[in-house]
Each structure stands twice: as C-alpha cells, then as structure tokens.
Design a protein around this motif. Structure first.
Motif, mmCIF file in Angstrom:
data_model
loop_
_atom_site.group_PDB
_atom_site.id
_atom_site.type_symbol
_atom_site.label_atom_id
_atom_site.label_comp_id
_atom_site.label_asym_id
_atom_site.label_seq_id
_atom_site.Cartn_x
_atom_site.Cartn_y
_atom_site.Cartn_z
ATOM 1 N N ALA A 194 -8.186 -8.000 2.250
ATOM 2 C CA ALA A 194 -7.406 -9.237 1.949
ATOM 3 C C ALA A 194 -8.022 -10.274 2.435
ATOM 4 O O ALA A 194 -8.054 -11.459 1.918
ATOM 5 C CB ALA A 194 -5.782 -8.864 1.979
ATOM 6 N N GLU A 195 -8.138 -10.379 3.604
ATOM 7 C CA GLU A 195 -8.551 -11.648 4.420
ATOM 8 C C GLU A 195 -9.999 -11.959 3.885
ATOM 9 O O GLU A 195 -10.259 -13.056 3.577
ATOM 10 C CB GLU A 195 -8.613 -11.289 5.831
ATOM 11 N N PHE A 196 -10.795 -10.942 3.700
ATOM 12 C CA PHE A 196 -12.148 -11.221 2.946
ATOM 13 C C PHE A 196 -12.140 -11.758 1.908
ATOM 14 O O PHE A 196 -12.801 -12.777 1.266
ATOM 15 C CB PHE A 196 -13.097 -9.904 3.089
ATOM 16 N N ALA A 197 -11.267 -11.254 0.773
ATOM 17 C CA ALA A 197 -11.302 -11.842 -0.491
ATOM 18 C C ALA A 197 -10.483 -13.110 -0.635
ATOM 19 O O ALA A 197 -11.023 -13.795 -1.408
ATOM 20 C CB ALA A 197 -10.000 -10.665 -1.450
ATOM 21 N N ALA A 198 -9.678 -13.443 0.335
ATOM 22 C CA ALA A 198 -9.087 -14.708 0.315
ATOM 23 C C ALA A 198 -10.258 -15.927 0.674
ATOM 24 O O ALA A 198 -9.961 -16.986 0.495
ATOM 25 C CB ALA A 198 -7.858 -14.888 1.416
ATOM 26 N N GLU A 199 -11.418 -15.424 1.225
ATOM 27 C CA GLU A 199 -12.522 -16.398 1.328
ATOM 28 C C GLU A 199 -13.329 -16.726 0.243
ATOM 29 O O GLU A 199 -13.797 -17.903 -0.045
ATOM 30 C CB GLU A 199 -13.498 -15.664 2.308
ATOM 31 N N ASP A 249 -16.550 -13.414 -15.597
ATOM 32 C CA ASP A 249 -17.514 -13.879 -14.581
ATOM 33 C C ASP A 249 -16.677 -13.939 -13.130
ATOM 34 O O ASP A 249 -17.694 -14.655 -12.094
ATOM 35 C CB ASP A 249 -18.408 -14.888 -15.053
ATOM 36 N N THR A 250 -15.539 -13.718 -13.239
ATOM 37 C CA THR A 250 -14.794 -13.852 -11.825
ATOM 38 C C THR A 250 -15.514 -13.136 -10.832
ATOM 39 O O THR A 250 -15.912 -12.001 -10.882
ATOM 40 C CB THR A 250 -13.509 -13.266 -12.009
ATOM 41 N N PRO A 251 -15.737 -13.588 -9.505
ATOM 42 C CA PRO A 251 -16.428 -13.151 -8.264
ATOM 43 C C PRO A 251 -15.554 -11.539 -8.003
ATOM 44 O O PRO A 251 -14.385 -11.600 -8.255
ATOM 45 C CB PRO A 251 -15.960 -13.942 -6.991
ATOM 46 N N ILE A 252 -16.233 -10.664 -7.422
ATOM 47 C CA ILE A 252 -15.617 -9.145 -7.124
ATOM 48 C C ILE A 252 -15.885 -9.113 -5.920
ATOM 49 O O ILE A 252 -16.869 -9.320 -5.405
ATOM 50 C CB ILE A 252 -16.284 -8.420 -8.174
ATOM 51 N N VAL A 253 -14.963 -8.571 -5.345
ATOM 52 C CA VAL A 253 -14.981 -8.175 -3.958
ATOM 53 C C VAL A 253 -14.497 -6.799 -3.618
ATOM 54 O O VAL A 253 -13.215 -6.457 -4.596
ATOM 55 C CB VAL A 253 -14.076 -9.006 -3.017
ATOM 56 N N GLY A 254 -15.079 -5.831 -3.192
ATOM 57 C CA GLY A 254 -14.915 -4.351 -3.175
ATOM 58 C C GLY A 254 -14.599 -3.761 -1.670
ATOM 59 O O GLY A 254 -15.266 -4.323 -0.709
ATOM 60 N N ILE A 255 -13.845 -2.718 -1.675
ATOM 61 C CA ILE A 255 -13.674 -2.026 -0.393
ATOM 62 C C ILE A 255 -14.851 -1.622 0.170
ATOM 63 O O ILE A 255 -15.581 -1.360 -0.713
ATOM 64 C CB ILE A 255 -12.244 -1.232 -0.487
ATOM 65 N N SER A 256 -14.931 -1.127 1.678
ATOM 66 C CA SER A 256 -16.108 -0.446 1.826
ATOM 67 C C SER A 256 -16.619 0.673 1.605
ATOM 68 O O SER A 256 -17.788 0.792 1.386
ATOM 69 C CB SER A 256 -15.971 -0.255 3.618
ATOM 70 N N SER A 257 -15.903 1.449 0.786
ATOM 71 C CA SER A 257 -16.292 2.678 -0.117
ATOM 72 C C SER A 257 -17.258 2.350 -1.160
ATOM 73 O O SER A 257 -17.819 3.371 -1.791
ATOM 74 C CB SER A 257 -15.123 3.541 -0.344
ATOM 75 N N ILE A 258 -17.414 1.235 -1.478
ATOM 76 C CA ILE A 258 -18.249 0.883 -2.538
ATOM 77 C C ILE A 258 -19.651 0.601 -2.187
ATOM 78 O O ILE A 258 -20.643 0.408 -2.883
ATOM 79 C CB ILE A 258 -17.864 -0.347 -3.520
ATOM 80 N N TYR A 259 -19.721 0.741 -0.619
ATOM 81 C CA TYR A 259 -21.093 0.657 -0.019
ATOM 82 C C TYR A 259 -21.937 1.864 -0.179
ATOM 83 O O TYR A 259 -21.540 2.705 0.396
ATOM 84 C CB TYR A 259 -20.993 0.124 1.327
ATOM 85 N N ASN A 260 -22.595 1.959 -1.423
ATOM 86 C CA ASN A 260 -23.359 3.066 -1.773
ATOM 87 C C ASN A 260 -24.499 2.536 -2.837
ATOM 88 O O ASN A 260 -24.186 1.787 -3.826
ATOM 89 C CB ASN A 260 -22.526 3.940 -2.265
ATOM 90 N N GLN A 261 -25.812 2.825 -2.651
ATOM 91 C CA GLN A 261 -26.595 2.685 -3.650
ATOM 92 C C GLN A 261 -26.262 3.061 -4.808
ATOM 93 O O GLN A 261 -26.734 2.579 -5.920
ATOM 94 C CB GLN A 261 -27.968 3.276 -3.238
ATOM 95 N N GLN A 262 -25.460 4.003 -5.008
ATOM 96 C CA GLN A 262 -24.989 4.495 -6.563
ATOM 97 C C GLN A 262 -24.192 3.323 -7.257
ATOM 98 O O GLN A 262 -24.174 3.155 -8.475
ATOM 99 C CB GLN A 262 -24.012 5.652 -6.198
ATOM 100 N N ASP A 288 -10.692 1.147 15.263
ATOM 101 C CA ASP A 288 -11.326 -0.038 14.541
ATOM 102 C C ASP A 288 -12.701 -0.162 14.835
ATOM 103 O O ASP A 288 -13.265 0.290 16.093
ATOM 104 C CB ASP A 288 -10.443 -1.522 15.124
ATOM 105 N N ALA A 289 -13.515 -1.056 14.378
ATOM 106 C CA ALA A 289 -14.908 -1.189 14.439
ATOM 107 C C ALA A 289 -15.299 -2.386 13.899
ATOM 108 O O ALA A 289 -14.811 -3.072 12.779
ATOM 109 C CB ALA A 289 -15.909 -0.119 14.241
ATOM 110 N N GLU A 290 -16.476 -3.156 14.078
ATOM 111 C CA GLU A 290 -16.732 -4.396 13.421
ATOM 112 C C GLU A 290 -17.603 -3.946 12.289
ATOM 113 O O GLU A 290 -18.231 -3.008 11.940
ATOM 114 C CB GLU A 290 -17.748 -5.075 14.376
ATOM 115 N N GLN A 291 -17.141 -4.813 11.187
ATOM 116 C CA GLN A 291 -17.901 -4.708 9.793
ATOM 117 C C GLN A 291 -18.663 -6.011 9.533
ATOM 118 O O GLN A 291 -18.531 -6.995 9.828
ATOM 119 C CB GLN A 291 -16.790 -4.623 8.664
ATOM 120 N N PHE A 292 -19.564 -5.436 8.587
ATOM 121 C CA PHE A 292 -20.752 -6.653 8.255
ATOM 122 C C PHE A 292 -20.213 -7.176 6.961
ATOM 123 O O PHE A 292 -20.156 -6.387 6.077
ATOM 124 C CB PHE A 292 -22.080 -6.069 8.180
ATOM 125 N N PRO A 293 -20.276 -8.571 6.553
ATOM 126 C CA PRO A 293 -20.029 -8.917 5.173
ATOM 127 C C PRO A 293 -20.959 -8.949 4.403
ATOM 128 O O PRO A 293 -22.318 -9.261 4.791
ATOM 129 C CB PRO A 293 -19.566 -10.416 5.434
#
Length: 382
Positions: free
Chosen positions: A165-170, A253-266, A366-371
C-alpha cells in the motif's frame, strides 16, 4: 559438507556449535536410515493441475540445490535425495500426501506445498506426527500456528501487504484494487487495507476475483469508471498478467503496481508489451551484485537454460539449503534432531534474503525488498 554449507555454518559458528557438528558426524547418530543411505526429503508440490507451472519452478530450484549439495559431498557424506509427490496444490489432496510422507520413516522433513491453502491443509498432520514441514511458498499470517514442527520462509502478508500500500501510494492517491477471492487473497487484502489507512491511499474501487477466470474486462471497465490513479494487483503472475494485458487492450493506461508474487518471468511473457512499466516489490533482483547471487544466476542458467530464475525457484533452492544447513547442525539426524536444529536461532544463508534468522514463530519476520519496474522486457531496479 558443501562449500556453501561451510559458509553458512561459519556465519554463525560458535564453540558449542562446533561440538554439535562433531557429534553430528558420528554414524551412530543417524537414526533415520543407515550412514550410507541418502538423506531423503519429501517435496509436496503441484506437478499437475492449474498450478503445475509453479511445481516446475520448485523442481528447477530444488534439483539445482540437490545437485550442488551432492557434488560437494551431501550431508555428512550422504547424498541428498528428493521424493516428489503431486498435490496439485489442492487442500483436499495435501493431507493424503502428508500422510504418505509421515508413514515413510526414511523421510527426514517435507518441503512445500504451493500456496497457503494447500500448505496449511497438511500442517496439523505434520505437527502431530513430529515431521518438519518447511513451507517456502506460503505467506499467510498463521502458517506456523499448528506448532513447532512447522517453519516458513515467506514473509507474512501481515508485513508485505501494508508495504505494498505504501509503495502504491507513491504512484497515486486513488487506487483500484484487484485481489484473489481465496483465503490468501482475502487475508492479504485485509492487511493491505490497514496499509491504505496508514499511508493515505484512497480506495475508489475494489473487487475480489476468481484467479482461474480468463475475462477480467467487466471488472476493469467498472474500475475505470472510478478514475483510479493506480491499479493494485494482489495476484499471482498468470492472472496478474492477464488483468494487465486486458487493461491495456481496453485502453486503460493507469499505472499498475503488483504484489511480490507477480515477480516472475511468466508475468512478462504472458503480458507481453503490456507489462512495460508495471511496478512491484521483490526480495530478488538479478541486478544484485552480491557474488553469491551472481553465481546462483549463472548456475541456474547453466542448469535450466533460463537466464532469469523465478521467485519460486529461488525460494525452493533456498529452502533445501536451509534444511540442509539445519541437518548439518543437528546433534542427531532424526526428525526431532532436525526440528531442534532449525529452531536453534542460528542464521541461515540464502539467495533471496542473504543471511537471515527465524523468529519465535519459526518464520522470516521481515526482509528488505527491491522496488522494481518492468522495462524492455525485464524487471529492473527503478
């Protein structure tokens, strides 16, 4: 002992630990199987069904880790052997597979399943039987609640979703939120709403959806009418990619932000050009210049032919190394001995998190995430 295991153990080495390792190397302590027999781990995963792609990712990471461990001497000189059982990530099938592993005295621990529902469906059985369930693909907040034989390495959505949510608010103040109509999706959305309040994200539209659906256009058109500044996906890669591609087909064309589980080449492969500009948070990026990460990427490509490992392959790879590190630290190589070693508070090394420890609930807190943003067909640090 493998070179990576040596490094892991060195990271938390103490005199007491060294004494424990010495005891561990005694053949007489090998209660599960003879000293020359393989150390066997069960793997519960979806080999077939709608989630089979994730099972393939699991195998990529696990097979690579097992081959490395065995090339470097295995665990206490014994080969590592993986026993795969297909659950289809189905909560109805997971307990049957769990019982099969429980009844096989040669199985030292079980890794898996895919997703919180299938994982949790078998947890109480593992707990009651005293067999470690090492969950690496389940982010539900109560995954480890069944007891002290259940471990988890995916950071709980209790922490991830508010950060999303914080990331999307950016990106924008008014958000349209799409989330799975599953226990995982509902729970994650609840934590996301807490983040909305904390970070000032105004929810103008929200909808649960069936992740097996193929037509999200009616939902997207309904969202478009609320004029959101950002679309948030609490999705997996496949359904998230479909929502993304259909949004762009509709001219949204609204910007899209996804949760970490979309991090996938698929996600990129399925969404194609529509994936460009989508943002997410991930614990992994190929741009991480850590030598261990770069070596893993190189080894992964050599083993699979794929230059970019999926998040799930990395998690599987790290999970096998974690239980192997626990086995190396165990006073005796039994189910109980392994459980105690995994819960001894010593650090583990991994590709995804670097060095980490498990908290009092036996999970990564918890752990650090990359944007990241997708640019030119790849996830890149934004």
């Amino acid at each position: 002992m493998s070179s990576r295991l040596r490094r892991a153990l060195a990271a938390g080495a103490t005199a007491a630990l060294a004494l424990g390792l010495a005891a561990c190397s005694s053949p007489s302590s090998d209660a599960e199987g003879g000293s020359d027999e393989p150390v066997r781990f069960g793997v519960a995963l979806p080999d077939t069904g709608n989630s089979a792609q994730y099972g393939e990712y699991f195998r990529q990471g696990l097979d690579l880790a097992a081959s490395e461990l065995n090339a470097d001497g295995g665990i206490d000189g014994r080969d590592v052997e993986l026993v795969y059982e297909d659950t289809q990530a189905d909560p109805a099938q997971a307990p049957q597979v769990a019982q099969k592993f429980i009844d096989d005295a040669s199985i030292l621990a079980v890794l898996g399943d895919f997703g919180t529902p299938a994982t949790s469906a078998a947890s109480q059985l593992y707990q009651d039987a005293g067999l470690v369930q090492f969950a690496f693909s389940a982010s539900g907040p109560d995954v480890t609640d069944p007891g002290d034989f259940v471990f988890a390495t995916w950071v709980s959505q209790e922490f991830e979703a508010p950060r999303l949510a914080e990331f999307a608010a950016e990106t924008g103040t008014d958000a349209a939120v799409f989330y799975h109509d599953t226990d995982w999706g509902q729970e994650t959305y609840g934590f996301f709403q807490q983040g909305e309040q904390e970070y000032g994200l105004n929810e103008v539209y929200a909808t649960a959806y069936d992740p097996e659906s193929t037509d999200f256009r009616p939902l997207l058109l309904a969202a478009q009418k609320t004029d959101p500044e950002v679309i948030v996906l609490i999705s997996y890669a496949a359904d998230g990619a479909l929502i993304t591609s259909q949004a762009r087909e509709l001219g949204i064309d609204t910007p899209i932000v996804g949760i970490s589980s979309i991090y996938n080449q698929q996600f990129i492969e399925l969404a194609g050009d529509a994936a460009e500009g989508v943002r997410t948070l991930s614990y992994f990026t190929p741009e991480n210049d850590d030598p261990a990460v770069q070596q893993f990427i190189s080894d992964f490509e050599a083993a699979t032919g794929e230059p970019t490992p999926s998040d799930y392959a990395i998690r599987a790879y790290d999970a096998l190394y974690a239980v192997a590190q626990g086995a190396e630290r165990a006073d005796e190589l039994t189910r109980q001995g392994l459980r105690d070693a995994l819960d001894d508070g010593e650090p583990f090394t991994s590709i995804l998190y670097g060095e980490y420890t498990l908290d009092d609930t036996r999970r990564v807190s918890d752990a650090e995430q990359f944007p990241l943003v997708i640019a030119d067909g790849a996830f890149t640090i934004q």
